[in-house]
Write an enzyme that holds these catalytic residues in place. Structure first.
Site, short mmCIF file in Angstrom:
data_model
loop_
_atom_site.label_atom_id
_atom_site.label_comp_id
_atom_site.label_asym_id
_atom_site.label_seq_id
_atom_site.Cartn_x
_atom_site.Cartn_y
_atom_site.Cartn_z
N CYS A 1 -12.20 3.68 22.42
CA CYS A 1 -12.99 2.47 22.20
C CYS A 1 -14.35 2.57 22.88
CB CYS A 1 -12.23 1.24 22.68
SG CYS A 1 -10.92 0.74 21.54
N ARG B 1 -4.15 -3.28 -6.77
CA ARG B 1 -3.44 -3.89 -5.65
C ARG B 1 -2.63 -5.10 -6.13
NH1 ARG B 1 -3.65 0.01 -2.89
NH2 ARG B 1 -4.25 0.13 -0.69
N HIS C 1 1.27 -3.78 6.00
CA HIS C 1 0.13 -3.67 6.92
C HIS C 1 -1.18 -4.16 6.31
CE1 HIS C 1 0.08 -0.03 4.55
NE2 HIS C 1 -1.20 0.07 4.81
N GLU C 2 -1.11 -4.93 5.21
CA GLU C 2 -2.34 -5.48 4.62
C GLU C 2 -2.17 -6.99 4.54
OE1 GLU C 2 -4.40 -2.27 1.50
OE2 GLU C 2 -3.13 -3.82 0.69
N ARG D 1 -0.78 3.28 20.91
CA ARG D 1 -0.36 4.25 19.89
C ARG D 1 1.09 4.68 20.03
NH1 ARG D 1 -2.24 10.10 19.20
NH2 ARG D 1 -0.02 10.26 19.07
N CYS E 1 -6.74 -2.85 5.04
CA CYS E 1 -6.47 -1.41 4.82
C CYS E 1 -7.39 -0.81 3.76
CB CYS E 1 -5.00 -1.17 4.48
SG CYS E 1 -4.63 0.58 4.22
N CYS F 1 -8.98 -2.05 21.67
CA CYS F 1 -8.77 -2.63 23.00
C CYS F 1 -10.08 -2.79 23.76
CB CYS F 1 -7.79 -1.78 23.79
SG CYS F 1 -8.50 -0.23 24.42
N CYS G 1 0.84 -1.20 0.00
CA CYS G 1 0.00 0.00 0.00
C CYS G 1 0.87 1.25 0.00
CB CYS G 1 -0.91 -0.07 1.22
SG CYS G 1 -1.84 1.41 1.60
N HIS G 2 0.24 2.39 -0.24
CA HIS G 2 0.99 3.65 -0.32
C HIS G 2 1.73 4.01 0.94
CE1 HIS G 2 -0.03 5.01 -4.28
NE2 HIS G 2 -1.15 4.33 -4.10
N THR G 3 1.18 3.64 2.08
CA THR G 3 1.83 4.00 3.33
C THR G 3 3.18 3.29 3.46
OG1 THR G 3 -0.40 4.08 4.19
CG2 THR G 3 1.35 4.41 5.77
N CYS H 1 -8.57 3.71 18.46
CA CYS H 1 -8.07 3.17 19.73
C CYS H 1 -6.67 3.72 20.01
CB CYS H 1 -8.03 1.65 19.67
SG CYS H 1 -7.28 0.88 21.12
N CYS I 1 -10.21 1.69 26.15
CA CYS I 1 -9.76 3.08 26.25
C CYS I 1 -10.91 4.06 26.00
CB CYS I 1 -8.60 3.34 25.27
SG CYS I 1 -9.10 3.40 23.54
N1 APR Z 1 -6.62 14.66 -9.69
C1 APR Z 1 -7.35 13.52 -9.91
N2 APR Z 1 -6.85 12.28 -9.73
C2 APR Z 1 -5.57 12.15 -9.34
C3 APR Z 1 -4.75 13.30 -9.09
C4 APR Z 1 -5.33 14.59 -9.30
N3 APR Z 1 -4.64 15.70 -9.09
N4 APR Z 1 -3.53 12.86 -8.69
C5 APR Z 1 -3.58 11.51 -8.69
N5 APR Z 1 -4.81 11.08 -9.08
C6 APR Z 1 -5.29 9.71 -9.18
C7 APR Z 1 -4.29 8.72 -9.76
O1 APR Z 1 -4.31 8.74 -11.18
C8 APR Z 1 -4.79 7.39 -9.18
O2 APR Z 1 -5.70 6.74 -10.04
O3 APR Z 1 -5.54 9.21 -7.88
C9 APR Z 1 -5.49 7.78 -7.90
C10 APR Z 1 -4.80 7.31 -6.63
O4 APR Z 1 -4.85 5.94 -6.62
P1 APR Z 1 -3.68 5.03 -6.05
O5 APR Z 1 -2.39 5.68 -6.30
O6 APR Z 1 -3.88 3.63 -6.54
O7 APR Z 1 -3.94 5.12 -4.45
P2 APR Z 1 -4.85 4.30 -3.44
O8 APR Z 1 -4.21 3.02 -3.08
O9 APR Z 1 -6.25 4.26 -3.91
O10 APR Z 1 -4.74 5.26 -2.16
C11 APR Z 1 -5.17 6.59 -2.27
O11 APR Z 1 -5.25 7.01 0.06
O12 APR Z 1 -4.11 5.42 1.27
C12 APR Z 1 -4.27 6.78 1.04
O13 APR Z 1 -2.84 8.58 1.02
C13 APR Z 1 -2.99 7.31 0.53
O14 APR Z 1 -2.50 8.45 -1.47
C14 APR Z 1 -3.14 7.33 -0.96
C15 APR Z 1 -4.65 7.43 -1.16
ZN ZN Z 2 -8.98 1.23 22.61
#
Ligand code: APR
Ligand code: ZN
Length: 375
Positions: A104, A370, A68-69, A116, A175, A98, A46-48, A112, A101
């Site tokens: 929760c 994904r 984390h997934e 943290r 996630c 938990c 994931c992005h994080t 929660c 807290c």
């Molecule tokens: N305007 C419109 N769409 C955009 C822009 C913009 N300025 N910038 C990026 N995008 C689109 C991308 O083309 C992509 O399809 O946003 C989408 C983001 O999708 P992913 O990169 O696959 O991200 P995702 O896993 O869905 O997570 C999205 O949520 O988890 C949080 O912060 C994390 O950035 C992540 C967001």
């Molecule tokens: Zn808690």
């Protein structure tokens, strides 16, 4: 039998920021009181994870095992653990529950706070790590560290799920899918007949579309600068898709014109403060609600004219879709098993653990929704 012994296994280790992960042999310690050791079968990327690996997280600590997934099977439990037992199928949770807290005990939040501080420092609740590699301590990540064949997490950080559910699919409920789906249903509480717009058609945005469709929204507009995402967005419930690059006017003006004054609900699933503003300002005067889901880079700030709020628009935000994690994830797994929730459709790539860096490359290139990494 591995119970009570240190386990030696493979893990993808992030030694330092901005370097690819490296597959290493690591030692995973015995779970202490209130802890659970899990054999991880599969994990999403994931992005994080990428955000931390790319060095953008000011609190990122290295060396670390990211991830984390995940989905896995309990291998052994520490003293006092009662809610899961060896053999149980589980999804690790980066927001624990938990049930004790202040948070929760409030029905208004899922955040929660029990562990943290230690979770943020990359250690278990007792202040130590369960991972070593070549004599060096490795830190935990988000309380989950699923990029390892075995991981140790707090008991309050696991959801026990139906054993019939494929762990290499439902791991995604740890996630992105849960976050987007819950944002629509729990946070915004989209109603039947609503008009909605969703910025960003990645996994999170697609899950929001699915939630809006489930809620009975009638007009569901997907917004993305990558039109390659439009066909899949329509499969997930978008009734139309628009690309801001196709217009000279700001997108908020385009949408307000298209919808007779604006949308009932909007969602930002990108993590960009400019699209957060556009999403708020696309809301209908008097009642439009905009929910921020995307995580903006550290130090970024949002802005709008206060008049936008004075005239009845509402700005909200959500983490993990507002689901109380240990209660919510098993229910979502049941909904998936009953065919009411898409999960498989989010998976565009599968790879073995030694190819995990390719999952990051695909994500950076916008080519995957994904990727699932299998151990
Ligand atoms: N305007 C419109 N769409 C955009 C822009 C913009 N300025 N910038 C990026 N995008 C689109 C991308 O083309 C992509 O399809 O946003 C989408 C983001 O999708 P992913 O990169 O696959 O991200 P995702 O896993 O869905 O997570 C999205 O949520 O988890 C949080 O912060 C994390 O950035 C992540 C967001
Ligand atoms: Zn808690």
């Amino acid at each position: 039998d591995t119970v009570g012994k240190v386990i030696t296994c493979q893990a993808a280790v992030a030694w330092e920021a901005k370097k690819p992960l490296s597959i290493e042999t690591v030692e995973v310690g015995v779970p202490k009181a209130g802890e659970v050791r899990i054999k991880v079968l599969a994990t999403g990327v994931c992005h994080t994870d990428a955000y931390t690996l790319d060095g953008f997280d000011p609190e990122g600590i290295f060396p670390v095992i990211l991830g984390h997934e995940g989905g896995g099977i309990v291998e052994s439990i520490g003293e006092g653990v009662t809610s899961v037992k060896p053999g149980d199928h589980v999804v690790p949770l980066y927001i624990p529950q938990c049930k004790d807290c202040k948070f929760c005990n409030s029905p208004k939040t899922n955040l929660c706070s029990k562990i943290r501080n230690t979770q943020g420092k990359g250690v278990m609740p007792d202040g130590t790590s369960r991972f070593t590699c070549n004599g060096k301590t490795l830190y935990h990540f988000m309380g989950t560290s699923t990029f390892s064949e075995y991981t140790v997490v707090a008991e309050i950080s696991v959801a026990k799920v139906d054993e019939a559910a494929p762990l290499d699919k439902v791991c995604l409920l740890g996630c992105g899918i849960t976050t987007g789906f819950g944002a629509a249903l729990n946070t915004a509480k989209v109603e039947a007949g609503s008009n909605v717009a969703v910025w960003g058609l990645g996994a999170v945005g697609l899950a929001v579309l699915m939630g809006c469709k489930t809620a009975g929204a009638t007009r569901i507009i997907g917004v993305d600068i990558n039109p390659d995402k439009f066909p899949i967005a329509k499969e997930f419930g978008a009734t139309e898709c628009i690309n801001p690059k196709d217009y000279d006017k700001p997108i908020q003006q385009v949408l307000v014109d298209m919808t007779d004054g604006g949308l009932d609900y909007t969602f930002e699933c990108i993590g960009n403060v400019h699209t957060m503003r556009a999403a708020l300002e696309s809301c209908h005067k008097g009642w439009g609600v905009s929910t921020i889901i995307g995580v903006a880079a550290s130090g970024q700030e949002i802005s709008t004219r206060p008049f936008q709020l004075v005239t009845g628009r509402v700005w909200k935000g959500t983490a993990f879709g507002g689901f109380k994690s240990r209660d919510g994830v098993p229910k979502l797994v049941q909904e998936y098993m009953a065919g009411k929730l898409k999960v498989d459709e989010f998976i565009t790539h599968n790879m073995k653990m030694d190819k995990i860096n390719e999952a990051f490359d695909l994500m950076h290139a916008g080519k995957s929704i994904r990727s699932i990494v299998h151990f």
